[in-house]
Write a protein that holds these residues in place. Structure first.
Motif, mmCIF file in Angstrom:
data_model
loop_
_atom_site.group_PDB
_atom_site.id
_atom_site.type_symbol
_atom_site.label_atom_id
_atom_site.label_comp_id
_atom_site.label_asym_id
_atom_site.label_seq_id
_atom_site.Cartn_x
_atom_site.Cartn_y
_atom_site.Cartn_z
ATOM 1 N N GLN A 109 44.506 51.966 42.091
ATOM 2 C CA GLN A 109 45.814 51.616 42.665
ATOM 3 C C GLN A 109 45.765 50.130 43.470
ATOM 4 N N ASP A 110 44.481 49.801 44.010
ATOM 5 C CA ASP A 110 44.219 48.923 44.983
ATOM 6 C C ASP A 110 42.572 48.304 44.562
ATOM 7 N N ALA A 111 42.486 47.217 43.871
ATOM 8 C CA ALA A 111 41.124 46.665 43.609
ATOM 9 C C ALA A 111 41.258 45.508 43.094
ATOM 10 N N ALA A 112 40.323 44.582 43.658
ATOM 11 C CA ALA A 112 40.313 43.131 43.141
ATOM 12 C C ALA A 112 39.745 43.006 42.109
ATOM 13 N N MET A 113 40.250 41.980 41.034
ATOM 14 C CA MET A 113 39.726 41.838 39.907
ATOM 15 C C MET A 113 39.662 40.340 39.707
ATOM 16 N N PRO A 144 44.248 24.127 26.472
ATOM 17 C CA PRO A 144 43.479 25.406 26.535
ATOM 18 C C PRO A 144 41.885 25.303 26.544
ATOM 19 N N ARG A 145 41.107 26.104 27.280
ATOM 20 C CA ARG A 145 39.750 26.139 27.279
ATOM 21 C C ARG A 145 39.254 27.417 26.613
ATOM 22 N N PHE A 146 38.377 27.098 25.308
ATOM 23 C CA PHE A 146 37.769 28.281 24.800
ATOM 24 C C PHE A 146 36.211 28.408 25.158
ATOM 25 N N LEU A 147 35.805 29.642 24.843
ATOM 26 C CA LEU A 147 34.239 30.023 25.200
ATOM 27 C C LEU A 147 33.704 29.126 24.064
ATOM 28 N N GLY A 148 32.290 28.721 24.552
ATOM 29 C CA GLY A 148 31.383 27.822 23.422
ATOM 30 C C GLY A 148 30.053 28.697 23.607
ATOM 31 N N GLN A 149 29.165 28.337 22.805
ATOM 32 C CA GLN A 149 27.730 28.748 22.876
ATOM 33 C C GLN A 149 27.180 28.712 24.111
ATOM 34 N N GLY A 150 26.472 29.809 24.535
ATOM 35 C CA GLY A 150 25.782 29.901 26.156
ATOM 36 C C GLY A 150 26.714 29.789 27.219
ATOM 37 N N ASP A 151 27.771 29.983 27.227
ATOM 38 C CA ASP A 151 28.785 30.297 28.004
ATOM 39 C C ASP A 151 28.746 31.513 28.604
ATOM 40 N N HIS A 152 28.859 31.583 29.961
ATOM 41 C CA HIS A 152 28.454 32.920 30.937
ATOM 42 C C HIS A 152 29.939 33.402 31.463
ATOM 43 N N ILE A 153 30.090 34.565 31.018
ATOM 44 C CA ILE A 153 31.390 35.351 31.530
ATOM 45 C C ILE A 153 31.047 36.372 32.665
ATOM 46 N N ARG A 154 31.514 36.127 33.641
ATOM 47 C CA ARG A 154 31.370 37.397 34.718
ATOM 48 C C ARG A 154 32.370 37.948 35.370
ATOM 49 N N ILE A 155 32.573 39.321 35.146
ATOM 50 C CA ILE A 155 33.832 39.894 35.423
ATOM 51 C C ILE A 155 33.423 40.923 36.731
ATOM 52 N N GLU A 156 34.166 40.952 37.772
ATOM 53 C CA GLU A 156 33.986 41.773 38.810
ATOM 54 C C GLU A 156 35.246 42.607 39.214
ATOM 55 N N ILE A 157 35.156 43.956 39.079
ATOM 56 C CA ILE A 157 36.196 44.628 39.677
ATOM 57 C C ILE A 157 35.696 45.640 40.969
ATOM 58 N N GLU A 158 36.326 45.267 42.086
ATOM 59 C CA GLU A 158 35.930 45.887 43.473
ATOM 60 C C GLU A 158 35.720 47.445 43.313
ATOM 61 N N GLY A 159 34.659 47.738 43.377
ATOM 62 C CA GLY A 159 34.381 49.305 43.229
ATOM 63 C C GLY A 159 33.717 49.743 41.981
ATOM 64 N N LEU A 160 33.601 48.784 41.246
ATOM 65 C CA LEU A 160 33.103 49.138 39.809
ATOM 66 C C LEU A 160 32.019 48.049 39.427
ATOM 67 N N GLY A 161 31.523 47.195 40.207
ATOM 68 C CA GLY A 161 30.502 46.348 40.011
ATOM 69 C C GLY A 161 30.884 45.072 39.261
ATOM 70 N N VAL A 162 29.780 44.574 38.487
ATOM 71 C CA VAL A 162 30.000 43.339 37.865
ATOM 72 C C VAL A 162 29.357 43.290 36.293
#
Length: 260
Positions: free
Chosen positions: A161-165, A220-238
């Motif tokens: 119910q309350d976690a930063a993403m 629009p900005r799409f992904l290309g070769q070598g692009d690094h995507i990092r997703i963090e949800i508070e309490g669940l890690g990265v």
């Protein structure tokens, strides 16, 4: 924990995940789920949660589609580029709900009893395929288009119910929201999907992405070769993955279970 996963975990060696808990390598992610049921609507200008602009057409009911099990890859695995298949790869940071107790016709007041836990997902999407075809299956289901991880966290250890993403692409913050901004809450999604489809232990529901995806930028900005995507949800890690090609990133492709 779904039985097949439990057998894998029992056979593994426990180790520290760095959070003060014991963590175990789990099954390769492609073996985790029968399918992925993903509810969301996006594409026009952003992901759909309450952070989308007022002019966005907010859906009255969840839009439901699937991704194949072959889309699943682990934390730090390379996302296939699919050169020649798509020229518009996009990212979507999402909270993933793991079903532990199956059922059909689940009422929303009992829905959370069917949730085993949570993890982070990147609903990688080929926007050109998504737009070209009447259904979204091809645009959502190219092999390797659902990084998942880094750990599974049990339901009693996370408060959805309350976690930063947040999501970064090459260290640039692109998405910044809270899971409490979702249009459709988790009980409502489970109720909707299970009305005529029996949910099974191990099924994964991706719950939607906030504003900030590449298709919504101007231009629009799409992904290309070598692009690094990092997703963090508070309490669940990265969850961290790199598009194959270009600079190489971490090579491990296993995820794990967080023991609480």
């Amino acid at each position: 924990m779904p039985r097949a996963w439990r057998r894998k975990v029992r056979a593994s060696r426990w180790r520290s995940c760095g959070w003060g808990h014991r963590c175990a390598p789990a099954a390769t992610s492609s073996a985790w789920a029968r399918t992925i049921a993903r509810t969301q609507r996006e594409f026009a200008a952003s992901g759909f949660d309450q952070s989308a602009g007022a002019a966005e057409a907010v859906p009255n009911v969840p839009v439901v589609f699937t991704k194949t099990p072959e889309t699943l890859i682990g934390h730090a695995a390379a996302i296939p580029r699919h050169q020649g298949v798509t020229g518009q790869m996009d990212y979507e940071a999402e909270l993933a709900v793991v079903i532990g107790r199956g059922g059909r016709g689940i009422a929303r007041e009992h829905a959370m009893e069917h949730v085993w836990g949570y993890t982070i997902a990147n609903d990688v999407t080929a926007r050109d395929l998504q737009k070209r075809h009447a259904q979204w299956f091809l645009g959502k289901s190219l092999d390797g288009f659902c990084p998942l991880g880094p750990w599974l966290t049990t339901a009693d250890a996370f408060t959805p119910q309350d976690a930063a993403m947040r999501c970064w692409v090459n260290d640039e913050l692109r998405q910044d929201a809270n899971v409490n901004q979702m249009i459709f809450d988790i009980p409502g999604l489970i109720e909707t999907i299970s009305r005529g489809i029996a949910l099974q232990p191990g099924d994964i529901i991706l719950t939607g992405t906030p504003a900030g995806v590449g298709i919504g930028m101007s231009p629009p900005r799409f992904l290309g070769q070598g692009d690094h995507i990092r997703i963090e949800i508070e309490g669940l890690g990265v969850l961290s993955n790199r598009v194959e090609g270009g600079s190489s990133g971490p090579s491990s492709s296993v995820t794990g279970v967080r023991d609480v």
